[in-house]
Write a protein that holds these residues in place. Structure first.
Motif, PDB file in Angstrom:
ATOM      1  N   VAL A  37       0.844  -1.199   0.000  1.00 19.43           N
ATOM      2  CA  VAL A  37       0.000   0.000   0.000  1.00 19.43           C
ATOM      3  C   VAL A  37       0.877   1.246   0.000  1.00 19.43           C
ATOM      4  N   ASP A  38       1.929   1.241   0.798  1.00 24.26           N
ATOM      5  CA  ASP A  38       2.827   2.392   0.871  1.00 24.26           C
ATOM      6  C   ASP A  38       3.484   2.674  -0.481  1.00 24.26           C
ATOM      7  N   SER A  39       3.784   1.630  -1.242  1.00 23.94           N
ATOM      8  CA  SER A  39       4.426   1.819  -2.553  1.00 23.94           C
ATOM      9  C   SER A  39       3.492   2.433  -3.577  1.00 23.94           C
ATOM     10  N   LYS A  40       2.168   2.409  -3.288  1.00 21.91           N
ATOM     11  CA  LYS A  40       1.184   2.945  -4.241  1.00 21.91           C
ATOM     12  C   LYS A  40       0.724   4.361  -3.882  1.00 21.91           C
ATOM     13  N   LYS A  41       1.134   4.882  -2.736  1.00 21.24           N
ATOM     14  CA  LYS A  41       0.605   6.174  -2.257  1.00 21.24           C
ATOM     15  C   LYS A  41       0.939   7.332  -3.187  1.00 21.24           C
ATOM     16  N   ARG A  42       2.011   7.226  -3.935  1.00 14.81           N
ATOM     17  CA  ARG A  42       2.441   8.338  -4.774  1.00 14.81           C
ATOM     18  C   ARG A  42       1.782   8.340  -6.149  1.00 14.81           C
ATOM     19  N   TYR A  43       1.016   7.319  -6.449  1.00 13.18           N
ATOM     20  CA  TYR A  43       0.325   7.274  -7.728  1.00 13.18           C
ATOM     21  C   TYR A  43      -0.726   8.385  -7.768  1.00 13.18           C
ATOM     22  N   MET A  44      -0.855   9.030  -8.909  1.00 16.85           N
ATOM     23  CA  MET A  44      -1.813  10.131  -9.060  1.00 16.85           C
ATOM     24  C   MET A  44      -3.100   9.667  -9.741  1.00 16.85           C
ATOM     25  N   ASP A  45      -3.487   8.438  -9.461  1.00 13.02           N
ATOM     26  CA  ASP A  45      -4.711   7.901 -10.039  1.00 13.02           C
ATOM     27  C   ASP A  45      -5.589   7.346  -8.923  1.00 13.02           C
ATOM     28  N   GLU A  46      -6.607   6.559  -9.300  1.00 11.75           N
ATOM     29  CA  GLU A  46      -7.541   6.014  -8.306  1.00 11.75           C
ATOM     30  C   GLU A  46      -6.844   5.077  -7.326  1.00 11.75           C
ATOM     31  N   ILE A  47      -5.869   4.316  -7.819  1.00 11.16           N
ATOM     32  CA  ILE A  47      -5.137   3.396  -6.945  1.00 11.16           C
ATOM     33  C   ILE A  47      -4.387   4.180  -5.878  1.00 11.16           C
ATOM     34  N   GLY A  48      -3.733   5.261  -6.285  1.00 14.43           N
ATOM     35  CA  GLY A  48      -3.013   6.096  -5.332  1.00 14.43           C
ATOM     36  C   GLY A  48      -3.939   6.742  -4.318  1.00 14.43           C
ATOM     37  N   ARG A  49      -5.098   7.195  -4.777  1.00 12.57           N
ATOM     38  CA  ARG A  49      -6.066   7.808  -3.864  1.00 12.57           C
ATOM     39  C   ARG A  49      -6.521   6.805  -2.812  1.00 12.57           C
ATOM     40  N   ASN A  50      -6.818   5.580  -3.246  1.00  7.25           N
ATOM     41  CA  ASN A  50      -7.261   4.552  -2.307  1.00  7.25           C
ATOM     42  C   ASN A  50      -6.142   4.150  -1.345  1.00  7.25           C
ATOM     43  N   ALA A  51      -4.912   4.115  -1.845  1.00 11.29           N
ATOM     44  CA  ALA A  51      -3.781   3.783  -0.970  1.00 11.29           C
ATOM     45  C   ALA A  51      -3.625   4.831   0.128  1.00 11.29           C
ATOM     46  N   ARG A  52      -3.790   6.090  -0.229  1.00 12.06           N
ATOM     47  CA  ARG A  52      -3.691   7.161   0.769  1.00 12.06           C
ATOM     48  C   ARG A  52      -4.853   7.085   1.760  1.00 12.06           C
ATOM     49  N   GLN A  53      -6.044   6.705   1.259  1.00 13.64           N
ATOM     50  CA  GLN A  53      -7.205   6.582   2.143  1.00 13.64           C
ATOM     51  C   GLN A  53      -7.017   5.444   3.142  1.00 13.64           C
ATOM     52  N   VAL A  54      -6.481   4.314   2.666  1.00 15.65           N
ATOM     53  CA  VAL A  54      -6.197   3.185   3.558  1.00 15.65           C
ATOM     54  C   VAL A  54      -5.210   3.600   4.635  1.00 15.65           C
ATOM     55  N   SER A  55      -4.170   4.331   4.230  1.00 17.05           N
ATOM     56  CA  SER A  55      -3.153   4.769   5.190  1.00 17.05           C
ATOM     57  C   SER A  55      -3.762   5.648   6.274  1.00 17.05           C
ATOM     58  N   LYS A  56      -4.657   6.561   5.886  1.00 13.36           N
ATOM     59  CA  LYS A  56      -5.293   7.449   6.856  1.00 13.36           C
ATOM     60  C   LYS A  56      -6.213   6.666   7.804  1.00 13.36           C
ATOM     61  N   LEU A  57      -6.951   5.700   7.260  1.00 13.82           N
ATOM     62  CA  LEU A  57      -7.844   4.895   8.082  1.00 13.82           C
ATOM     63  C   LEU A  57      -7.069   4.122   9.155  1.00 13.82           C
ATOM     64  N   ILE A  58      -6.019   3.449   8.712  1.00 16.68           N
ATOM     65  CA  ILE A  58      -5.240   2.638   9.656  1.00 16.68           C
ATOM     66  C   ILE A  58      -4.529   3.522  10.676  1.00 16.68           C
ATOM     67  N   ASP A  59      -4.052   4.677  10.224  1.00 20.58           N
ATOM     68  CA  ASP A  59      -3.402   5.602  11.153  1.00 20.58           C
ATOM     69  C   ASP A  59      -4.400   6.085  12.207  1.00 20.58           C
TER      70      ASP A  59
END
Length: 442
Positions: A37-59
């Protein structure tokens, strides 16, 4: 008895809130999943958006306690980040490489073996959108499931936009003479606004009629428009006639079309858009867009300026425009479009974030949109605009979508009860006899 669900990375990247979909069971996220998930956070597409959302949820869960010791979710279940059970010993003779997928399998397998040693051990289930991961899980004796909570509907039950009814000859005659009937007179079934009916004689006669349910869903009425040669295009079957009716209706700001390749979706939409933009003046501009898969991916790696980069992706649109404008010479279509100025062919990447009033908007290949992306696009539609979403749910190019959870299917099902939208499923291919035969036998 509660179960343990081990989530694969693709489940979280498809739906960040999938964590809450397992009721009062335990959800386990292997540490390697966090790395992916961390490796996908920098993507500027839907996958990246979801990766950032997952990170915020878990945090955010850290406030409830230590994640590796398990925390309670609001739905009664628990969540745990699995740091142990990473031993590859059980799988090293089967899967030589320690890939991320195999590491996730190892965590699930080791958890399962541990539960088997307990008197009341729980069932361990690996949840993955990856077919081969589920196959490998089955091969090592591990329970595996697809993540199904994001499915809108089963493909066989996708709303078609029309239904067949058998009624008496007297009712057919009354419909012909009056031009309308009450829904209660023809069926006790629930009908949706702007749904079409193919009515046939219940005694087997040749008489039939096509009707449309009015926006109130209380009456059925005759079709309004004469569908003879709109920009040189004439409907060739009853579903195409229905589609043209929806496309020409100015009181329906949303139209969805589903059908396989060659059923005429793009050609019908373009012909209708051109007539209402160029001839009738209902709209100021015709905007045609299609996603570059995956949506949001930059096209900078293609040579040339923006227009040259877009040409390969947008060629199916230009092919249909060449047919409608009857162009014969190279470059003739480009000259026509440049002279008109009211037709814009664009990649979907470049229309997101805009406000689009007074336009006839066509979104091709909409089955490659996620639910979030299709919501983003529909909320861009301005006053006095009409948007047409079309595609084939069976032909998905997006890595995390399928025919059950894509944005096009989502819109069809969510809007079927709304009076401002219409939908039709095109069935018969009309590209050529060869194309139809190939679709049937190959």
């Amino acid at each position: 008895m509660s179960k343990i669900y081990v989530l694969d990375t693709n489940v979280l990247l498809q739906d960040p809130y999938s964590i809450f979909s397992f009721e009062d069971n335990e959800v386990v996220i292997p540490a390697v999943v966090l790395e992916e998930v961390d490796s996908k956070k920098r993507y500027m597409d839907e996958i990246g958006r979801n990766a950032r959302q997952v990170s915020k949820l878990i945090d955010g869960f850290r406030e409830k306690g230590r994640l590796h010791e398990s925390i309670t979710l609001h739905n009664g279940g628990t969540l745990r980040i699995e740091l142990n059970h990473r031993s590859f010993q059980q799988l090293q003779e089967i899967f030589v490489e320690k890939t991320n997928d195999n590491r996730i399998l190892a965590v699930a397998k080791n958890l399962s073996l541990e539960e088997d040693t307990k008197e009341n051990g729980r069932q361990v289930i690996l949840v993955s959108k990856d077919t081969l991961v589920r196959v490998k899980a089955d091969a090592i004796g591990l329970n595996a499931e697809d993540f199904l909570s994001d499915r809108v509907v089963e493909l066989d039950h996708i709303y078609s936009g029309f239904a067949e009814l058998y009624i008496s000859q007297e009712l057919l005659n009354l419909f012909y003479s009056a031009g309308e009937l009450k829904v209660s007179e023809v069926t006790a079934k629930t009908l949706y606004p702007n749904q079409f009916l193919i009515m046939k004689n219940s005694l087997g006669g040749s008489a039939s009629a096509v009707a449309i349910v009015d926006p109130s869903a209380k009456k059925i009425k005759k079709l309004v428009f004469d569908h003879d040669h709109i920009w040189g295009v004439k409907p060739r079957n009853v579903q195409q006639t229905m589609a043209m009716e929806l496309l020409l209706r100015t009181d329906l700001p949303l139209v969805t079309l589903i059908g396989k390749a060659g059923t005429g979706k793009t050609l019908l939409a373009l012909a209708s858009g051109l007539m209402q933009t160029e001839d009738m003046g209902y709209y100021k501009k015709l905007l045609v867009a299609r996603p570059i898969v995956p949506v949001g991916k930059d096209i900078g790696y293609l040579p040339g300026e923006k227009e040259e980069k877009l040409r390969p992706w947008m060629q199916p649109i230009f092919d249909n425009l060449e047919y409608l404008f009857n162009t014969k010479k190279p470059g003739e279509l480009d000259a026509i479009l440049a002279g008109m100025g009211s037709i814009e062919v664009e990649a979907l990447t470049y229309i997101r974030g805009r406000s689009i009033p007074d336009q006839f908007i066509i979104i091709d290949e909409a089955q490659n949109l996620t639910k979030h992306e299709v919501k983003t696009i529909l909320t861009r539609v301005g006053e006095r605009s009409k948007i047409v979403l079309m595609g084939d749910p069976e032909q998905i190019d997006h890595p995390y979508l399928d025919e059950y959870n894509n944005g096009l299917t989502y819109v069809v099902e969510k809007f079927k009860e709304q009076h401002i939208s219409g939908h039709i499923k095109l069935i018969k291919g009309e590209r050529s006899g060869l194309a139809q035969l190939a679709a049937n036998i190959l």
